[in-house]
Design an enzyme around this catalytic site. Structure first.
Site, PDB file in Angstrom:
ATOM      1  N   SER A  47       0.794  -1.233   0.000  1.00  0.00           N
ATOM      2  CA  SER A  47       0.000   0.000   0.000  1.00  0.00           C
ATOM      3  C   SER A  47       0.824   1.280   0.000  1.00  0.00           C
ATOM      4  O   SER A  47       0.267   2.377  -0.137  1.00  0.00           O
ATOM      5  CB  SER A  47      -0.949   0.009   1.203  1.00  0.00           C
ATOM      6  OG  SER A  47      -2.023  -0.880   0.995  1.00  0.00           O
ATOM      7  N   LYS A  50       0.250   3.664  -2.808  1.00  0.00           N
ATOM      8  CA  LYS A  50      -0.833   4.645  -2.778  1.00  0.00           C
ATOM      9  C   LYS A  50      -0.303   6.073  -2.657  1.00  0.00           C
ATOM     10  O   LYS A  50      -0.985   7.032  -3.023  1.00  0.00           O
ATOM     11  CB  LYS A  50      -1.786   4.333  -1.631  1.00  0.00           C
ATOM     12  CG  LYS A  50      -2.553   3.022  -1.840  1.00  0.00           C
ATOM     13  CD  LYS A  50      -3.425   2.676  -0.641  1.00  0.00           C
ATOM     14  CE  LYS A  50      -4.289   1.458  -0.971  1.00  0.00           C
ATOM     15  NZ  LYS A  50      -4.103   0.339  -0.090  1.00  0.00           N
ATOM     16  N   SER A 112      -6.241   3.523   4.021  1.00  0.00           N
ATOM     17  CA  SER A 112      -5.565   2.653   3.050  1.00  0.00           C
ATOM     18  C   SER A 112      -6.571   1.898   2.189  1.00  0.00           C
ATOM     19  O   SER A 112      -6.375   0.738   1.832  1.00  0.00           O
ATOM     20  CB  SER A 112      -4.635   1.658   3.753  1.00  0.00           C
ATOM     21  OG  SER A 112      -3.703   1.117   2.841  1.00  0.00           O
ATOM     22  N   LYS A 222       2.810   6.606   4.875  1.00  0.00           N
ATOM     23  CA  LYS A 222       1.969   5.475   4.495  1.00  0.00           C
ATOM     24  C   LYS A 222       2.588   4.130   4.870  1.00  0.00           C
ATOM     25  O   LYS A 222       3.775   3.906   4.657  1.00  0.00           O
ATOM     26  CB  LYS A 222       1.732   5.510   2.985  1.00  0.00           C
ATOM     27  CG  LYS A 222       0.666   4.563   2.505  1.00  0.00           C
ATOM     28  CD  LYS A 222      -0.716   5.039   2.902  1.00  0.00           C
ATOM     29  CE  LYS A 222      -1.754   3.942   2.723  1.00  0.00           C
ATOM     30  NZ  LYS A 222      -1.604   2.837   3.714  1.00  0.00           N
TER      31      LYS A 222
END
Length: 378
Positions: A47, A50, A112, A222
Site C-alpha cells: 500500500s 498509494k 488505506s 503510508k
C-alpha cells in the site's frame, strides 16, 4: 571555504541496528543520508504505492484540473471487485455512491482503502489502467529512477509493480515539498469515519501510521503490507524545522513495524544534529559567467544552510563549490546554479544549494564581440 567549516576533531558516524532487511533514513533539511541498507533493492511496495496515487491527485489539484469538491461515482463493477474480506483494506464504499475527491483522499491516506484508490483513478482517467500510465509518467518526471506501477493501490500483480526505498523517500520528499498544504491536510489525520455496519452504525478506522502519537512532529506518510512484501512503512517527522524521512520494508509483523519505525526515527533525531554553516543571503563564492552582461555572479545561500553531523561531536569538514559549467547567461536572482558540497570522513556527503545573488542578462553584440576578442588573445 575550509575556514568556514573548520572543526578540531573527527568522529565516526553513529550506528543503528535493525531487523529490517531494507531501511533508509534521510535528513531533508540537509540532504544527508543517515542510514541506508539495500536502498536500491527492487521490492513490492504494497500500500505504499498509494503515495504515488495521492501525488498524482495533488498535482492535478494544483493545476486546477481536479477539485477536492468534485464528486466521483462508485461503479458497480468496481464495488464488486473491491469490497469484502478478499479486497483487503477498504473505505467501505457503497455501490453507486457519490464521494468527493477530498473524502476519497482521506480514505486512501488514513484508511488505506483499496476501493478508494480505484474509484479515484477511474474518476480522474476513466480507467485504472489509464491512471496507472499517468502514475508512471509522473514518477519519471519527479526522479523515481527505479520504480514502476501496475495498479493504483499496490495490490500484488506478479511483480509488475516495484519500488525502492530510495525512490519512496524521494516520493515522500516531493510530496512534502511541492504540496505542503495538501500534505498537511491529508497525511496526519489520526482516524476517519466512512461507511456503515450492517446494523447502521458509522465505521471509524484508525490511521495505521506507527509514528503518529509516538514521535514528536510525526505527520505522515503510508504503511503497507502483503504476504509477499511483509510489513513496510514510509514516514516523516519535523522537529524544530528539521525534517527526516524514513523507509523500512520487509518486517514480519505490525508490532515489529511500530517498534522499529519509532526507534529509527528517534535515532535520527537523537544521534544526529544540524549545524548551521551559512545564513540566508551569505555570499559563499563568486562564479564566472559566459556571454553575460556581467562577467561573474555571486553565489549566496538562498536559505539558511546546515549540515547534519553526529550529535555532540565536531567532525573535520571540507567544502567545495560545484556546478555544471561554464555558467551561461541569462541568470535570474535566486536561481539555483551551484551546490556547496560538504564532505567528512565517516559522514555522508551533503550537497547544499547555492543561488545567484543578482540577475545576469545576456551580453549584447558589442559585449560578445569584446569577450570573443579577449578570449582570442588569452
Amino acid at each position: 571555504m575550509a575556514a568556514l567549516l573548520a572543526c578540531p576533531s573527527t568522529a565516526a558516524a553513529p550506528q543503528f541496528q535493525t531487523a529490517a532487511p531494507v531501511a533508509y533514513l534521510e535528513d531533508l533539511s540537509t540532504g544527508a543520508v543517515l542510514f541506508a541498507r539495500d536502498p536500491d533493492r527492487r521490492m513490492p511496495p504494497a500500500s505504499m504505492a498509494k503515495m504515488m496515487t495521492v501525488y498524482v491527485a495533488f498535482d492535478l489539484i494544483r493545476r486546477g484540473e481536479l477539485k477536492l469538491t468534485d464528486m466521483a461515482t462508485v461503479r458497480p463493477e468496481t464495488w464488486k471487485r473491491w469490497h469484502g474480506p478478499a479486497a483487503g483494506s477498504t473505505m467501505f464504499l457503497s455501490v453507486n455512491e457519490q464521494v468527493s475527491v477530498a473524502n476519497l483522499l482521506y480514505g486512501i491516506v488514513t484508511l488505506s482503502g483499496n476501493d478508494a484508490c480505484v474509484v479515484l483513478a477511474e474518476h480522474i482517467a476513466g480507467s485504472e489502467q489509464a491512471f496507472v500510465e499517468r502514475m508512471n509518467r509522473v514518477a519519471q518526471q519527479i526522479g523515481l529512477k527505479n520504480s514502476q506501477f501496475g495498479t493504483s493501490n499496490g495490490w500484488p500483480d506478479n511483480g509488475v509493480t516495484y519500488v525502492t526505498a530510495r525512490d519512496l523517500a524521494r516520493l515522500a520528499q516531493q510530496t512534502i515539498t511541492n504540496y505542503p498544504q495538501l500534505y498537511k491536510q491529508f497525511y496526519s489525520r489520526r482516524d476517519f469515519t466512512w461507511g456503515k455496519t450492517m446494523g447502521g452504525s458509522a465505521i471509524t478506522q484508525a490511521n495505521r501510521d506507527p509514528l503518529l502519537g509516538r514521535v514528536a512532529g510525526a505527520d505522515g506518510l503510508k504503511t503497507g503490507h502483503t504476504e509477499e512484501a511483509g510489513y513496510g512503512f514510509t514516514g516523516s517527522a519535523d522537529q524544530n524545522g528539521r525534517r527526516l524521512v524514513m523507509v523500512m520494508a520487509g518486517l514480519t509483523s505490525a508490532n515489529q513495524r511500530i517498534e522499529e519505525s519509532v526507534r529509527f526515527m528517534d535515532w535520527g533525531f537523537r544521534a544526529w544534529q544540524a549545524k548551521p554553516i551559512a545564513a540566508k543571503g551569505k555570499q559563499v563564492e563568486i562564479a564566472e559567467v559566459q556571454v553575460g552582461d556581467a562577467g561573474s555572479v555571486a553565489l549566496i545561500a538562498g536559505q539558511d544552510l546546515k549540515v547534519t553531523l553526529p550529535a555532540g561531536l565536531a567532525p573535520e569538514l571540507s567544502a567545495k563549490v560545484v556546478y555544471q559549467g561554464p555558467i551561461k547567461a541569462p541568470i535570474k536572482a535566486g536561481q539555483h546554479i551551484a551546490d556547496l558540497v560538504i564532505t567528512s570522513p565517516d559522514v555522508p556527503e551533503q550537497r547544499l544549494p547555492l543561488v545567484a545573488a543578482t540577475d545576469v542578462g545576456e551580453a549584447g553584440f558589442f559585449r560578445r564581440a569584446w569577450n570573443g576578442l579577449i578570449s582570442f588573445f588569452a
